[in-house]
Design a protein around this motif. Structure first.
Motif, short mmCIF file in Angstrom:
data_model
loop_
_atom_site.label_atom_id
_atom_site.label_comp_id
_atom_site.label_asym_id
_atom_site.label_seq_id
_atom_site.Cartn_x
_atom_site.Cartn_y
_atom_site.Cartn_z
N SER A 1 0.84 -1.19 0.00
CA SER A 1 0.00 0.00 0.00
C SER A 1 0.88 1.24 0.00
O SER A 1 1.96 1.27 0.59
N ALA A 2 0.38 2.27 -0.68
CA ALA A 2 1.10 3.54 -0.72
C ALA A 2 1.15 4.16 0.67
O ALA A 2 0.21 4.01 1.46
N GLU A 3 2.23 4.86 0.95
CA GLU A 3 2.41 5.58 2.21
C GLU A 3 2.68 7.05 1.89
O GLU A 3 3.19 7.36 0.80
N GLU A 4 2.35 7.91 2.81
CA GLU A 4 2.55 9.35 2.59
C GLU A 4 4.00 9.67 2.20
O GLU A 4 4.23 10.58 1.41
N SER A 5 4.94 8.91 2.72
CA SER A 5 6.35 9.15 2.41
C SER A 5 6.68 8.86 0.94
O SER A 5 7.74 9.26 0.45
N ASP A 6 5.79 8.21 0.20
CA ASP A 6 5.98 7.93 -1.22
C ASP A 6 5.60 9.12 -2.10
O ASP A 6 5.90 9.14 -3.30
N ALA A 7 4.91 10.09 -1.55
CA ALA A 7 4.24 11.13 -2.34
C ALA A 7 5.18 11.89 -3.28
O ALA A 7 4.85 12.11 -4.45
N ALA A 8 6.32 12.31 -2.82
CA ALA A 8 7.23 13.11 -3.66
C ALA A 8 7.71 12.31 -4.86
O ALA A 8 7.72 12.82 -5.99
N VAL A 9 8.08 11.06 -4.64
CA VAL A 9 8.56 10.22 -5.74
C VAL A 9 7.41 9.90 -6.70
O VAL A 9 7.59 9.91 -7.92
N LEU A 10 6.21 9.66 -6.16
CA LEU A 10 5.06 9.36 -7.02
C LEU A 10 4.71 10.53 -7.93
O LEU A 10 4.35 10.34 -9.10
N ALA A 11 4.84 11.75 -7.42
CA ALA A 11 4.55 12.93 -8.24
C ALA A 11 5.49 12.98 -9.44
O ALA A 11 5.06 13.26 -10.57
N LYS A 12 6.77 12.70 -9.23
CA LYS A 12 7.74 12.69 -10.33
C LYS A 12 7.54 11.48 -11.25
O LYS A 12 7.67 11.59 -12.47
N LEU A 13 7.24 10.34 -10.65
CA LEU A 13 7.05 9.11 -11.42
C LEU A 13 5.87 9.24 -12.38
O LEU A 13 5.96 8.81 -13.53
N TYR B 1 -0.29 5.33 -23.91
CA TYR B 1 -1.39 4.56 -23.32
C TYR B 1 -2.08 5.33 -22.20
O TYR B 1 -3.19 5.01 -21.81
N MET B 2 -1.41 6.33 -21.65
CA MET B 2 -1.98 7.10 -20.54
C MET B 2 -2.88 8.21 -21.10
O MET B 2 -2.78 8.58 -22.27
N ASP B 3 -3.75 8.75 -20.25
CA ASP B 3 -4.67 9.82 -20.68
C ASP B 3 -3.95 11.14 -20.88
O ASP B 3 -4.42 12.00 -21.62
N ARG B 4 -2.82 11.32 -20.20
CA ARG B 4 -2.15 12.62 -20.18
C ARG B 4 -0.81 12.55 -20.89
O ARG B 4 -0.19 11.50 -20.97
N GLU B 5 -0.36 13.73 -21.33
CA GLU B 5 1.02 13.86 -21.75
C GLU B 5 1.82 14.29 -20.52
O GLU B 5 1.24 14.73 -19.52
N ALA B 6 3.12 14.17 -20.58
CA ALA B 6 3.97 14.53 -19.43
C ALA B 6 3.68 15.95 -18.96
O ALA B 6 3.70 16.88 -19.75
N GLY B 7 3.37 16.09 -17.68
CA GLY B 7 3.13 17.40 -17.08
C GLY B 7 1.69 17.86 -17.10
O GLY B 7 1.35 18.83 -16.42
N GLU B 8 0.83 17.21 -17.86
CA GLU B 8 -0.58 17.58 -17.88
C GLU B 8 -1.28 17.04 -16.64
O GLU B 8 -0.94 15.96 -16.15
N GLY B 9 -2.28 17.75 -16.17
CA GLY B 9 -3.03 17.28 -15.01
C GLY B 9 -2.12 17.01 -13.84
O GLY B 9 -2.29 16.04 -13.11
N LEU B 10 -1.14 17.89 -13.68
CA LEU B 10 -0.09 17.69 -12.68
C LEU B 10 -0.63 17.50 -11.27
O LEU B 10 -1.50 18.24 -10.82
N LEU B 11 -0.14 16.48 -10.60
CA LEU B 11 -0.39 16.27 -9.18
C LEU B 11 0.95 16.44 -8.48
O LEU B 11 1.91 15.75 -8.82
N ASP B 12 1.01 17.34 -7.51
CA ASP B 12 2.26 17.54 -6.79
C ASP B 12 2.32 16.64 -5.56
O ASP B 12 1.42 15.83 -5.31
#
Length: 183
Positions: free
Chosen positions: A19-31, A41-52
């Motif tokens: 399960s995801a943990e809050e400490s994963d958040a920074a890496v997940l945003a970049k990933l 295959y994804m809905d977005r292009e890189a940087g679109e719909g950005l989640l920080d």
């Protein structure tokens, strides 16, 4: 909701799904930005719909708290390289189902990471009374479509000319659903 971690070794690659943990958040945003740029295959292009980082922390907290949500991460050497989410609705008429999505960093394709994220999610759904899992998949993602079919998903519809890709052509999105009693 939280699941315990599970370790895998496929084709020489050792990885963990948990399960995801809050400490994963920074890496997940970049990933997420990286993965969005690696494939169409994804809905977005890189940087679109950005989640920080903060957005991911909020998602992880909500997904941990809600019974019809699940956020899993796949890690190599304790670093996230992929993730999946099942997102349920708070509305009574739709609380029985979840939307599923998965993404894996391209250099790790071929190690069954997506398959194992999906399997863990479907096992969770079955164990927790989720009556339906829904997803959308680009028509060109044949491996993904076959993977979903292997897990009991059926085509429920097609969104015609749903995505405009870099080649200038429009492509369909295949809507699939999995109802355990109909597998």
């Amino acid at each position: 909701m939280k699941l315990e971690k599970q370790e895998y070794c496929i084709k020489g690659l050792k990885y963990t799904i948990r399960s995801a943990e809050e400490s994963d958040a920074a890496v997940l945003a970049k990933l997420r930005v990286l993965i969005d740029g690696e494939t169409e295959y994804m809905d977005r292009e890189a940087g679109e719909g950005l989640l920080d980082e903060n957005d991911f922390k909020q998602l992880i907290m909500k997904d941990t708290r809600e019974n019809n949500h699940l956020f899993l991460v796949a890690l190599v050497n304790e670093t996230p390289i992929g993730f999946s989410r099942c997102e349920g609705s708070p509305l009574k008429r739709m609380a029985h189902k979840v939307m599923f999505g998965v993404c894996v960093q391209k250099k790790y394709w071929g190690h069954q990471i997506g398959r194992n994220l999906l399997s863990r999610s479907m096992n969770w759904a079955d164990a927790n009374g989720i009556k339906k899992v829904e997803l959308g998949v680009l028509e060109t993602n044949r491996r993904g479509i076959l993977l979903y079919m292997d897990h009991g998903f059926k085509v429920e519809g097609v969104l015609r000319q749903d995505k405009l890709l870099s080649d200038g052509n429009y492509y369909d999105t295949i809507i699939m659903g999995r109802i355990p009693s109909l597998k």
